[in-house]
Design an enzyme around this catalytic site. Structure first.
Site, PDB file in Angstrom:
ATOM      1  CB  VAL A 225     -10.671  55.860 -37.185  1.00 55.01           C
ATOM      2  CG1 VAL A 225     -10.331  55.524 -38.625  1.00 55.01           C
ATOM      3  CG2 VAL A 225     -10.445  54.402 -36.376  1.00 55.01           C
TER       4      VAL A 225
ATOM      5  CB  THR B 273      -0.130  66.972 -28.838  1.00 59.63           C
ATOM      6  OG1 THR B 273       1.258  66.798 -28.720  1.00 59.63           O
ATOM      7  CG2 THR B 273      -0.733  67.612 -29.970  1.00 59.63           C
ATOM      8  CB  VAL B 274      -4.844  64.452 -28.237  1.00 51.46           C
ATOM      9  CG1 VAL B 274      -6.097  64.303 -28.147  1.00 51.46           C
ATOM     10  CG2 VAL B 274      -3.995  64.107 -29.450  1.00 51.46           C
TER      11      VAL B 274
ATOM     12  CG  ASP C 139      -1.828  55.553 -37.380  1.00 51.63           C
ATOM     13  OD1 ASP C 139      -1.872  55.712 -36.195  1.00 51.63           O
ATOM     14  OD2 ASP C 139      -2.195  56.071 -38.369  1.00 51.63           O
TER      15      ASP C 139
ATOM     16  CE  LYS D 231      -3.224  56.020 -33.739  1.00 58.33           C
ATOM     17  NZ  LYS D 231      -2.859  57.183 -34.151  1.00 58.33           N
TER      18      LYS D 231
ATOM     19  N   GLY E 208      -9.117  61.306 -36.969  1.00 59.79           N
ATOM     20  CA  GLY E 208      -8.662  62.520 -36.127  1.00 59.79           C
ATOM     21  C   GLY E 208      -9.911  63.124 -36.034  1.00 59.79           C
TER      22      GLY E 208
ATOM     23  CE  LYS F  44      -5.158  56.834 -37.572  1.00 59.45           C
ATOM     24  NZ  LYS F  44      -4.433  57.537 -38.258  1.00 59.45           N
TER      25      LYS F  44
ATOM     26  CD  GLU G 257     -16.055  59.946 -34.857  1.00 66.89           C
ATOM     27  OE1 GLU G 257     -17.329  59.986 -34.636  1.00 66.89           O
ATOM     28  OE2 GLU G 257     -15.537  59.813 -35.656  1.00 66.89           O
TER      29      GLU G 257
ATOM     30  N   GLY H 244       7.839  68.347 -37.116  1.00 63.68           N
ATOM     31  CA  GLY H 244       6.959  67.618 -36.180  1.00 63.68           C
ATOM     32  C   GLY H 244       5.743  66.850 -36.758  1.00 63.68           C
TER      33      GLY H 244
HETATM   34  N1  HSE Z   1       0.315  59.441 -36.900  1.00 64.84           N
HETATM   35  C1  HSE Z   1      -1.027  59.250 -37.218  1.00 64.84           C
HETATM   36  C2  HSE Z   1      -1.126  60.027 -38.448  1.00 64.84           C
HETATM   37  C3  HSE Z   1      -1.523  60.377 -36.105  1.00 64.84           C
HETATM   38  O1  HSE Z   1      -0.019  60.508 -39.022  1.00 64.84           O
HETATM   39  O2  HSE Z   1      -2.116  60.095 -39.275  1.00 64.84           O
HETATM   40  C4  HSE Z   1      -3.208  60.347 -36.080  1.00 64.84           C
HETATM   41  O3  HSE Z   1      -3.815  59.198 -35.770  1.00 64.84           O
END
Ligand code: HSE
Length: 408
Positions: free
Chosen positions: A126, A11-12, A195, A99, A128, A199, A123, A181
């Protein structure tokens, strides 16, 4: 023109190619034209506009002297770590959205970058697409950052927004988020708050200049939240959000990630659905707020490409923020003072005196459609004292951290 390689065409990674393709003229006009020479992936992508550039062997990227910047969007801490290290050792800058890797090995990889006159930039790791790291490292360099307080996870914010607006159950909303998704098949890192914990650890490491290990941060996810919690939030004119906070004091850095009740006037409540918002309190500027898409293909890719442009524009120099491998001094979170909201079984009138005796001055709250229990807003106290009190008390049904207005 700077030749780059993308590691991982998911994706990224595909977003990185798209951002570079879409904004090629703009980027070139800024004097930093980028050209994607290779894409490393295990798969082939026949028919893809970049399909011809796919390679399966990292050494062909590493051994190509034209490659000056690598965008690592493969994730994980195995191959991504090895490839990043090898690239930096050769003086190739690495820009990443990973991350997990930044939190675990960021200090070492930044050191290697410095030793080899290139950059390790992260960058996108954290918030996005929100330029948070650049803000901390460049925009706020005249400031003493005292507190960071933010919604740093899009998936859980989507779930909590739905639970709040629709009165839906956690399990049902999670299933829907997975079907759309938004949430991963294995949503553990998001719903258990690992997550956002990673961050906030990265941000706290940048601020302290030393390593804050996410495993030393008190971290509570959103899986225990019930419909009743949201009924109390409505009664209090508040919203439940998963908040990552870090406060920087002389005694160390106090950090915690947990669901919290935020009063209706909290600036963080601009972030609904998958959006993120982060409030930074610093000593001269006071509060500043950063809002935007904390996840998603193009938002995250935009941050990676921004880093690639910075690295490309500064060959032979080390850009970006970093921290040392030494552990940061962490304050004991049990000593941290904040307010709470606690749910208790029974009738408010029957238990008011007992509850006031335990928690001191506060006030009771009743919520519509939640019979046989009541809520109590607890004024600021040490976290350790609060947790001891609820462990010893009968009929505690749940609690949330809540910096309530002092008087109702
Ligand atoms: N799973 C993370 C979120 C993705 O939902 O923020 C971006 O770091």
């Amino acid at each position: 023109m700077t030749e780059i390689a993308i590691l991982g065409y998911g994706t990224v990674g595909s977003g990185v190619a798209e951002v570079i393709g879409t904004n090629a003229e703009l980027i070139a006009a800024r004097g930093c034209a980028l050209h994607v020479k290779y894409i490393l992936d295990l798969r082939d992508f026949p028919g893809d506009p970049y399909g011809e550039r796919v390679v399966h062997d990292f050494t062909c990227i590493l051994d190509d002297p034209e490659i000056k910047v690598i965008c690592e969007t493969m994730g994980g801490v195995g191959a991504a770590y090895q490839f990043s290290k090898q690239a930096l050792e050769k003086g190739i800058s690495v820009c990443t959205s990973n991350k997990e890797l930044v939190e675990l090995h960021g200090a070492e990889l930044s050191r290697i970058a410095k030793e080899n006159h290139c950059s390790y930039l992260f960058e996108a790791s954290v918030g996005g697409g929100i330029p948070l790291i650049r803000t901390i490292c460049q925009g706020l360099t005249a400031e003493k950052i005292e507190k960071i307080y933010g919604i740093l996870n899009g998936t859980t914010n989507y779930i909590l927004t739905k639970m709040d607006r629709e009165g839906a159950d956690f399990d049902a909303v999670l299933k829907e988020a997975q079907a759309n998704g938004y949430a991963e098949k294995d949503p553990t890192a998001d719903i258990e708050a690992h997550d956002p914990c990673r961050k906030i650890a990265i941000l706290a490491s940048l601020v302290t200049g030393k390593k804050v290990d996410w495993k030393n941060i008190r971290c509570e996810g959103i899986t225990k939240l019930e419909k009743a919690d949201f009924a109390y939030a409505w009664a209090l004119d508040a919203q439940i959000k998963l908040v990552a906070m870090s406060e920087f004091t002389e005694k160390g850095c106090y950090a915690c990630v947990s669901p919290r009740l935020l009063p209706a006037d909290s600036p963080l409540l601009c972030a609904q659905d998958v959006f993120n918002a982060v409030l930074i309190h610093s000593n001269m500027l006071d509060d500043s707020l950063y809002y935007g898409r904390g996840a998603g293909k193009l938002a995250t890719a935009s941050a990676v490409v921004g880093d690639a442009i910075e690295a490309a524009a500064n060959p032979g120099r080390t850009m970006g923020g970093s921290w040392s491998e030494e552990a940061a001094l962490l304050g004991d979170i049990d000593e941290y003072e904040q307010g709470y909201f606690v749910r208790l079984s029974g009738a408010a009138d029957a238990r008011r005196e007992e509850v006031q005796k335990v928690f001191g001055n506060g006030y009771t709250v009743e919520a519509k459609g939640v019979p046989g229990e009541f809520g109590y807003v607890v004024q600021k106290m040490r976290e350790g004292a609060f947790l001891e009190k609820i462990a010893a008390m009968e009929g505690v049904l749940g609690y949330l951290r809540y910096d309530a207005p002092a008087e109702k």
